[in-house]
Scaffold this motif. Sequence first.
Motif, short mmCIF file in Angstrom:
data_model
loop_
_atom_site.label_atom_id
_atom_site.label_comp_id
_atom_site.label_asym_id
_atom_site.label_seq_id
_atom_site.Cartn_x
_atom_site.Cartn_y
_atom_site.Cartn_z
N ALA A 64 -32.58 9.37 -58.96
CA ALA A 64 -31.83 9.32 -60.21
C ALA A 64 -30.58 10.19 -60.23
O ALA A 64 -29.84 10.16 -61.21
CB ALA A 64 -32.74 9.69 -61.38
N ASN A 65 -30.35 10.96 -59.18
CA ASN A 65 -29.02 11.58 -59.01
C ASN A 65 -28.78 11.83 -57.53
O ASN A 65 -29.69 11.73 -56.69
CB ASN A 65 -28.86 12.86 -59.85
N ASP A 66 -27.55 12.13 -57.19
CA ASP A 66 -27.16 12.25 -55.78
C ASP A 66 -27.77 13.47 -55.11
O ASP A 66 -28.09 13.44 -53.92
CB ASP A 66 -25.64 12.30 -55.66
N GLN A 67 -27.91 14.58 -55.86
CA GLN A 67 -28.49 15.77 -55.25
C GLN A 67 -29.93 15.52 -54.81
O GLN A 67 -30.35 15.94 -53.73
CB GLN A 67 -28.42 16.96 -56.22
N MET A 68 -30.70 14.86 -55.65
CA MET A 68 -32.08 14.55 -55.24
C MET A 68 -32.09 13.58 -54.07
O MET A 68 -32.95 13.69 -53.18
CB MET A 68 -32.86 13.97 -56.42
N ILE A 84 -21.11 11.91 -56.76
CA ILE A 84 -20.47 13.22 -56.66
C ILE A 84 -19.48 13.19 -55.50
O ILE A 84 -19.57 12.35 -54.60
CB ILE A 84 -21.52 14.33 -56.46
N PRO A 85 -18.49 14.09 -55.47
CA PRO A 85 -17.47 14.05 -54.42
C PRO A 85 -18.05 14.12 -53.01
O PRO A 85 -17.48 13.56 -52.08
CB PRO A 85 -16.61 15.29 -54.73
N GLU A 86 -19.19 14.79 -52.85
CA GLU A 86 -19.77 14.93 -51.52
C GLU A 86 -20.54 13.69 -51.06
O GLU A 86 -20.92 13.59 -49.89
CB GLU A 86 -20.72 16.13 -51.50
N ALA A 87 -20.80 12.74 -51.98
CA ALA A 87 -21.67 11.61 -51.66
C ALA A 87 -21.16 10.80 -50.47
O ALA A 87 -21.94 10.34 -49.63
CB ALA A 87 -21.84 10.71 -52.87
N TYR A 106 -24.11 18.48 -62.17
CA TYR A 106 -22.84 17.79 -61.96
C TYR A 106 -22.37 17.03 -63.20
O TYR A 106 -21.21 17.09 -63.58
CB TYR A 106 -22.96 16.82 -60.78
N GLY A 107 -23.29 16.29 -63.85
CA GLY A 107 -22.89 15.49 -64.99
C GLY A 107 -22.29 16.31 -66.13
O GLY A 107 -21.15 16.10 -66.53
N THR A 118 -24.40 4.74 -54.12
CA THR A 118 -24.69 5.42 -55.38
C THR A 118 -24.07 4.67 -56.55
O THR A 118 -23.30 3.73 -56.37
CB THR A 118 -24.17 6.87 -55.32
N VAL A 119 -24.42 5.11 -57.74
CA VAL A 119 -23.89 4.53 -58.97
C VAL A 119 -22.85 5.49 -59.54
O VAL A 119 -23.16 6.64 -59.83
CB VAL A 119 -25.00 4.27 -60.00
#
Length: 361
Positions: A263-267, A294-297, A97-98, A306-307
Motif C-alpha cells: 500500500a505504499n512504496d516504502q513497504m 516516491i522519487p526513489e521508486a 511521504y504523503g 507503482t501508483v
Amino acid sequence: MLIEVRPPRADYGDCVTTHAHSSDTASIRDVAKLANVSHQTVSRVLNGHPSVRPATRQRVLDAVAELSFRPNRAARMLATNRSYTVGVLMTASHAYYGPSSVLRAVEDAARDSGYSILLASPRDTDVSEFSAAVDHLIHEGVEGIIVVAPQVRAAEAMTKLREPVPVVMVQCADVDPALSVNNEVGGELAAQHLWDLGHRRVALVAGPSDWAESGARTRGFARFLSSVGAVPVAVADGDWSSASGYEAFQQIADAGFTGAFCANDQMALGFIHAAHDHGVNVPNGLSVVGFDDIPEAEHYLPPLTTVHQDFDVVGRRAVDGLLSAMQDHAISPADALDPLRPELIVRKSTSSPAPNRHSGR
C-alpha cells in the motif's frame, strides 16, 4: 506541539523597496506610473485578483520586474489589517511521504499567493489536542486553517470543533473527496495490473488500519479481485515503513502468491528486500506493485511499478479553496471538483508469472 512559521516568497502591498537600478526607492505608485495603471490595479495584480485583464496584468508584472519591486510584508499587514498567514494543522509525522508532500505543496501554493504558513503539529489526535492546536493558530491570527489529517480518528476529532475561521481538510475523502487522491481507484489499478499480467494468486500488504487512505486502497484492491471472482491469498498489515514491509513478507512467504500489492512504496522496498533474502527474484519469481511513486521508486532494484498521485494539485486545490472561503465566507468550492485520479506507472518490478513458479517456499 510543534509550531513553525514559514514566510512567503513574496508579499504585496503599498510599500517601498530598494530600486535595483538606482539609489532611489520604488513604491507601488512607481510601478503604477510605469505600467500606466492605477496603484489599486497594481495591488490587485500582486494579490492575484482574477478581475484584471491579462494584458494589464502583464504590463504590471513587467514594471515590477524592471523596478525590482520587493514589497514589505510588515507594511502590507499594517495597511490591510490582515496577517496574510494560513495555519496548517498536521497530524502525521514529516517522515511519511504523503503528508510531507501535501505540506510542501500547500506551502508552495500559499507562498505563490503571498501567504505565510504557520504549522502546528498536535502530539495526539484526541479532541483536546486538536482544540489546543487550533486555539494557538487562531491566537496567532491565521486567516484560515488547512488540516492534513489522514488518520480516521484525527478527522473525526477535527469535525467536532467549530472554529471562527474557514477550515479545509486534506487527505480526508469523507469530508472533501476533491482534496484527496481517489485511493480506491489506485487499489483497483494495482489489482487489475497484476491480474492482466496473469497473476491469479496475489497478496496484499495493507497500511495502518487507522489511516483512511490505507482502508481505501485495500477496498479498491479487494473490489477488483471480487469482480473477477478472486480474493487475496494472503494479507499482512504494515505501518508504512520499509521494516514493516520486510516483516510482512516473512509472515506470508509460504502463501504461494506470484504477485503482491504493497500500500505504499516504502513497504514495497522492504517487501522486495525480504523476497531477495528468501531467494525469490523480483519480477521473475514475484511481481510487486507499490503506491505513491516516491522519487526513489524508479531507482529501486528493480525499478518499482507503482501508483502515482499528484500532491501538487492536492495542495493547490486546498489553498485555492481556503482562500476562496476566506474571501467569500463560504464553503470551499473544491467539492465541485472531481476527485483526483491516480495513475499506474509500470516499471520493471512486475511481469507475467513464470510457469510453475510461485513465491512460496
